[in-house]
Design an enzyme around this catalytic site. Structure first.
Site, PDB file in Angstrom:
ATOM      1  N   GLY A  73       0.817  -1.199   0.000  1.00 30.00           N
ATOM      2  CA  GLY A  73       0.000   0.000   0.000  1.00 30.00           C
ATOM      3  C   GLY A  73       0.861   1.262   0.000  1.00 30.00           C
ATOM      4  CB  SER A  92       3.647  -3.917  -3.235  1.00 31.67           C
ATOM      5  OG  SER A  92       3.399  -2.693  -3.835  1.00 31.67           O
ATOM      6  CE1 TYR A  93       6.167   2.658   1.274  1.00 29.43           C
ATOM      7  CE2 TYR A  93       5.559   1.518   3.294  1.00 29.43           C
ATOM      8  CZ  TYR A  93       6.168   2.577   2.649  1.00 29.43           C
ATOM      9  OH  TYR A  93       6.797   3.559   3.384  1.00 29.43           O
ATOM     10  CG  ASP A 140       5.411  -4.659 -11.095  1.00 28.18           C
ATOM     11  OD1 ASP A 140       4.488  -3.882 -11.396  1.00 28.18           O
ATOM     12  OD2 ASP A 140       6.044  -4.592 -10.025  1.00 28.18           O
ATOM     13  CG  HIS A 158       2.944  -5.048  -8.250  1.00 31.03           C
ATOM     14  ND1 HIS A 158       4.199  -4.512  -8.089  1.00 31.03           N
ATOM     15  CD2 HIS A 158       2.253  -4.719  -7.126  1.00 31.03           C
ATOM     16  CE1 HIS A 158       4.261  -3.885  -6.918  1.00 31.03           C
ATOM     17  NE2 HIS A 158       3.088  -4.002  -6.326  1.00 31.03           N
TER      18      HIS A 158
END
Length: 505
Positions: free
Chosen positions: A82, A181-182, A428, A482
């Site tokens: 996020g 991701s984050y 990605d 991703h």
């Protein structure tokens, strides 16, 4: 004497028996999930879910016991990114125990089938909604929704300490931290907190062995500079566009000379136009447009920019990044965002400043299922009146990126002997593999396994890897986006199982 000896033996036997019963029954039975709406068969293993409270924050977890050998298989904590996105993204769309099919009629509950490539095939896996305010995690005190990298890691570590006290039978198992991701920030910061606790003798002692990061945000410079070579290598921009951008802007886009900034912005316009209509999370996939969306790609409502706003504001210290179309604004901090110390806007917050909030991927199945009262009751989640509606990504939190670059964290962890797998879906464009390949090489570790293909369980080339000293591996997954396990579930389970087992990938 004989009678006393007999009594002692019987007492010892009874103590051992009672201890065994305690170990077997240690998991809190009140957290046991006995059924799930939409699934009409027996679970292949036990499931537990519920809350653990940390300083006024109620963190929600869903725990899937391994389908293979729970007593010895690793415990894996999974975190989505996020910041502000629920780890039920991983549960529903990636490597959870079920595949979700849309209901037969509009508004009908999804139908759940067993996922043959679930990561619970080979591990005990915890899906954690973190930080508080995300998914089903909540606090009655909304000031708790003001957080950042360091506090999130501290809270997740406190969660694990309490979780293992509630599930003591899993304390001896190897522990791995994973995410995408984050969570490229969440994972190494949490692993570092665990390592510090181990060194200090904090109880219970967690048996941390390593961690996995998929398409993870890592370092501002490497993440920012990954896009142009990725776009060029994927034939998304011409050689002429590439050469002109590099000649004008250089290869370090954080340090464009002031005299070149205006011209650099100009040279980025053809690149922007070339990438504008792509699905940033998988350049091979189309963009999903929700019901009622205007699919005229020339309309204002469908226009987004793949150009980092920092290129439009070169030289300014305050940069407000543009957003992209994504499943409910995205599960990840995008390549166009300026990762630096300070407040990191959530995707819904970003969308409020944009002309468009059209997502690329459909999240209707998860949103419908997790907002059904019967589902919330079955998984012991508080009702909507307490937590608010479940959203894939929320704008309730105010999040600060206060941990800086992750490279020192990776250096510290790997030199302490913790194993690391940095994996990357190679299609990605959000956090391109080019950045992950570059920062892992920048550590300067000796190459112990030269660049080579790796093979999936069906004997096909699944991607490429390079192995380094200090048990660090960089790995690509061919054709994945991703969220790797969403696109390549078989291959994801293959490398996951081999990494956990200490086998050659």
């Amino acid at each position: 004497m004989a009678a006393m000896a007999k009594f002692s033996v019987l007492s010892l036997f009874c103590m051992l028996f009672v201890s065994l019963v305690v170990i077997i029954e240690a998991a809190p039975q009140s957290s046991l999930v006995t059924h799930l709406p939409g699934f009409n068969a027996n679970f292949p293993s036990k499931h537990y879910s519920g809350y653990i409270s940390i300083d006024g924050k109620n963190l929600f977890y869903y725990f899937v016991v391994s389908e293979r050998n729970p007593a010895s298989d690793p415990v894996v904590l999974w975190l989505n990114g996020g910041p502000g996105c629920s780890s039920f993204d991983g549960f529903v769309y990636e490597h959870g125990p079920f595949n979700f099919a849309e209901g037969k009629s509009k508004g009908a509950l999804p139908v759940l089938h067993l996922n043959p490539y679930s990561w619970s095939k080979v591990s005990n896996i915890i899906y954690l909604d973190s930080p508080a305010g995300v998914g089903f995690s909540y606090s009655q005190n909304q000031t708790k929704y003001i957080t950042g990298d360091i506090q999130t890691a501290l809270d997740a570590y406190a969660f694990l300490l309490q979780w293992f006290q509630q599930f003591p039978e899993f304390q001896p198992n190897p522990l791995y931290i994973s995410g995408e991701s984050y969570a490229g920030v969440y994972v190494p910061t949490l692993a570092s907190q665990i390592a510090k606790g181990i060194n200090k003798g904090t109880k219970p002692t967690l048996n941390l062995k390593g961690y996995l990061v998929g398409n993870g945000v890592t370092d501002r410079r490497f993440d920012r500079n990954a896009l142009v070579p990725f776009a060029h290598g994927m034939a998304l921009i011409s050689d002429k566009i590439f050469q002109e951008v590099v000649a004008t802007c250089g290869t370090d886009l954080l340090n464009v000379p002031p005299s070149n900034r205006s011209l650099c912005h100009e040279k980025f316009q053809p690149l922007d136009r070339a990438l504008d209509e792509l699905n940033v999370y998988d350049i091979l996939e189309p963009c999903y447009h929700g019901p009622g969306a205007d699919n005229n790609k020339n309309s204002k409502e469908n226009k987004t920019s793949s150009l980092p706003l920092s290129f439009q504001q070169l030289g300014k210290t305050t940069e407000k990044p543009l957003g992209v179309r994504k499943r409910m604004f995205g599960r990840a901090w995008p390549f166009r965002a300026n990762i630096e110390d300070g407040i990191v806007p959530s995707w819904p917050q970003l969308a409020k400043t944009l002309d468009s909030s059209v997502p690329c991927i459909n999240d209707e199945v998860a949103t419908l299922w997790l907002n059904t009262p019967e589902v919330r009751e079955a998984i012991h989640a508080q009702p909507e009146s307490v937590t608010g509606p479940w959203e894939l990504c929320t704008d309730r939190i105010r999040y600060s990126h206060d941990a800086g670059s992750m490279i020192p964290y990776h250096q510290n962890l790997t030199t302490q002997g913790y194993r690391a797998l940095i994996y990357s879906g190679d299609h990605d464009m959000c956090v391109p593999y080019t950045g992950s390949e570059a920062w892992t090489a920048s550590l300067g570790y000796k190459i112990v396994d030269e660049w080579r293909p790796w093979f999936s369980s069906d004997n096909q080339v699944a991607g490429y890897l390079q192995g380094y000293a200090n048990s660090l591996t960089f790995l690509t997954i061919k054709g994945a986006g991703h969220t790797v396990a969403e696109y390549k579930p078989r291959e994801a389970l293959d490398f996951f199982q081999r990494f956990l087992g200490g086998k050659r990938i």
